[in-house]
Structure formats: C-alpha cells, structure tokens
Design a protein around this motif. Sequence first.
Motif, mmCIF file in Angstrom:
data_model
loop_
_atom_site.group_PDB
_atom_site.id
_atom_site.type_symbol
_atom_site.label_atom_id
_atom_site.label_comp_id
_atom_site.label_asym_id
_atom_site.label_seq_id
_atom_site.Cartn_x
_atom_site.Cartn_y
_atom_site.Cartn_z
ATOM 1 N N ASP A 28 36.382 44.817 38.861
ATOM 2 C CA ASP A 28 35.745 43.527 38.614
ATOM 3 C C ASP A 28 34.899 43.202 39.833
ATOM 4 O O ASP A 28 35.422 43.202 40.964
ATOM 5 N N VAL A 29 33.623 42.932 39.644
ATOM 6 C CA VAL A 29 32.738 42.680 40.787
ATOM 7 C C VAL A 29 33.144 41.440 41.576
ATOM 8 O O VAL A 29 32.708 41.257 42.709
ATOM 9 N N GLU A 30 33.991 40.590 40.992
ATOM 10 C CA GLU A 30 34.477 39.413 41.711
ATOM 11 C C GLU A 30 35.510 39.777 42.778
ATOM 12 O O GLU A 30 35.737 39.004 43.707
ATOM 13 N N ASP A 31 36.147 40.934 42.640
ATOM 14 C CA ASP A 31 37.233 41.314 43.535
ATOM 15 C C ASP A 31 36.712 41.933 44.824
ATOM 16 O O ASP A 31 35.755 42.723 44.820
ATOM 17 N N ALA A 32 37.393 41.620 45.921
ATOM 18 C CA ALA A 32 36.988 42.140 47.224
ATOM 19 C C ALA A 32 37.076 43.669 47.280
ATOM 20 O O ALA A 32 36.340 44.305 48.033
#
Length: 236
Positions: free
Chosen positions: A54-58
Amino acid sequence: MEQNVMRAAIVIGATSGIGRAVAVQLAAAGYRVGIAGRREERTMPDRYETEVLDVEDAGACERLEKLAERLGSPELILFCAGTGELNDALDYRLEEATNRVNVAGFTRVMDWAYRYFEQRGGGCLAAITSVMGLRGSRTAPSYAASKAYQINYLEGLRQKAFHQKLPIRIVDLRPGSVRTAMMKGEGHFWIASAEQAARCICKAIEARRTVQYVTPRWRIVGLLLRWMPKWLYRRM
C-alpha cells in the motif's frame, strides 16, 4: 510496441483499472512485468512478479526495492495508484484519504523511483495524473488539487533530471474519462475503456512523450481548461 524480452517494468497500482490493463499490455509486448498493489486477491502471480503493498505505508518502498531486485533492473516504473471521491459536503475524512494516497503515497514512491533511476543511470518514470489537475473542482476539491500537485511534482523531477544531466525520462499521463471503478458521477463523455487507455499509455511511453492526454482528444479539453477565464470557470 516492439517486442523486447529483455525489458522489465514495474506497475504500481496494477491490481485493478488502468494499471492492470497496462500491465497486461506491457507483458504482451515482451516486458517482464512486476505488479504492485494492495489487493492481494487480485494479483496475478502465475504471469508476473508480484508484491502486495500500500503506497500509504512507510514500508512500501522496501517492498518495491525487493520487486525491482527480482525483476533485474527495470527500465520503466509506472505509478497508477490513486483514489478520489465526490465531496460536495467537504467531509474532511474523504479529503484526507485522497491526500494520503495521491499526495503522501505518490511522493514517497516517486522519490524512491527517482533515486532508483539515479543509481541505475537512467530509466523512464511515468505516472497517471488527470485532466482534472489543470483546474480546481467544486465537486472533488481534494482530488483535483492532488492531481495538480502530481503534475507539478513530475515537472519538478523532469527539471531535476535535466540539471543533473541524467537520462531519466519523466512522463505525465493525463486521463479524461476512463471506465473504471474510480469513475464517479454522471454526464461523462469521450469515455474510454481501461484497455483503450492502456494502449494510449503504452504508445506514449514508446514514443518518448513527456505529457500525454488519455485519450489524445482530451488535449482539447486541457487547452480549454488552461485558457478559460477565471470568471467563466467560476460559473461552471
């Protein structure tokens, strides 16, 4: 697109919509394709190298690094992840969700991809923005603003590559109406299928374009939006 079995590409956001269609067409053209997306049930492990992220995850960039290693020096990285909602009520939760993906997630991945190509010595970095990024939107304010951010960020990366004298090609892909789950509202025109959009994108990449409207006739709308007086646009 010319057949070339030695080429490799990563498509981020390839578990649905335009991204999935692009991945299929790149594979058909002879690319070894790595697909990355957050929907594990929609990955295609039998045909491609896959990475669930997920591109939101670091940790997204670490997973992309692993995918790039398995592919062996991909020359193309295409960002297709995105979200957006109609939001007349200005529900902040919807605006925040859009910005997490289209601004924060986009920036995280673009920075990683640019640095990857710096180390590789070149490559093609492409991203799906939107015609909506050319002006503000009363019905989807955060979506339009986040796409404007993407358009300008890509331009900044293009300028950076020029000053560094690096052969990193930055491609801004601007869809109009494409029939995917992302399409919201009514009154759409010039609607393309995801497959039509993917063909346009692949041709633009092969033709070494820097900006491509998807499909090309949306360039007319782009020009109208750019040149429309503020007093007139405000009344729309």
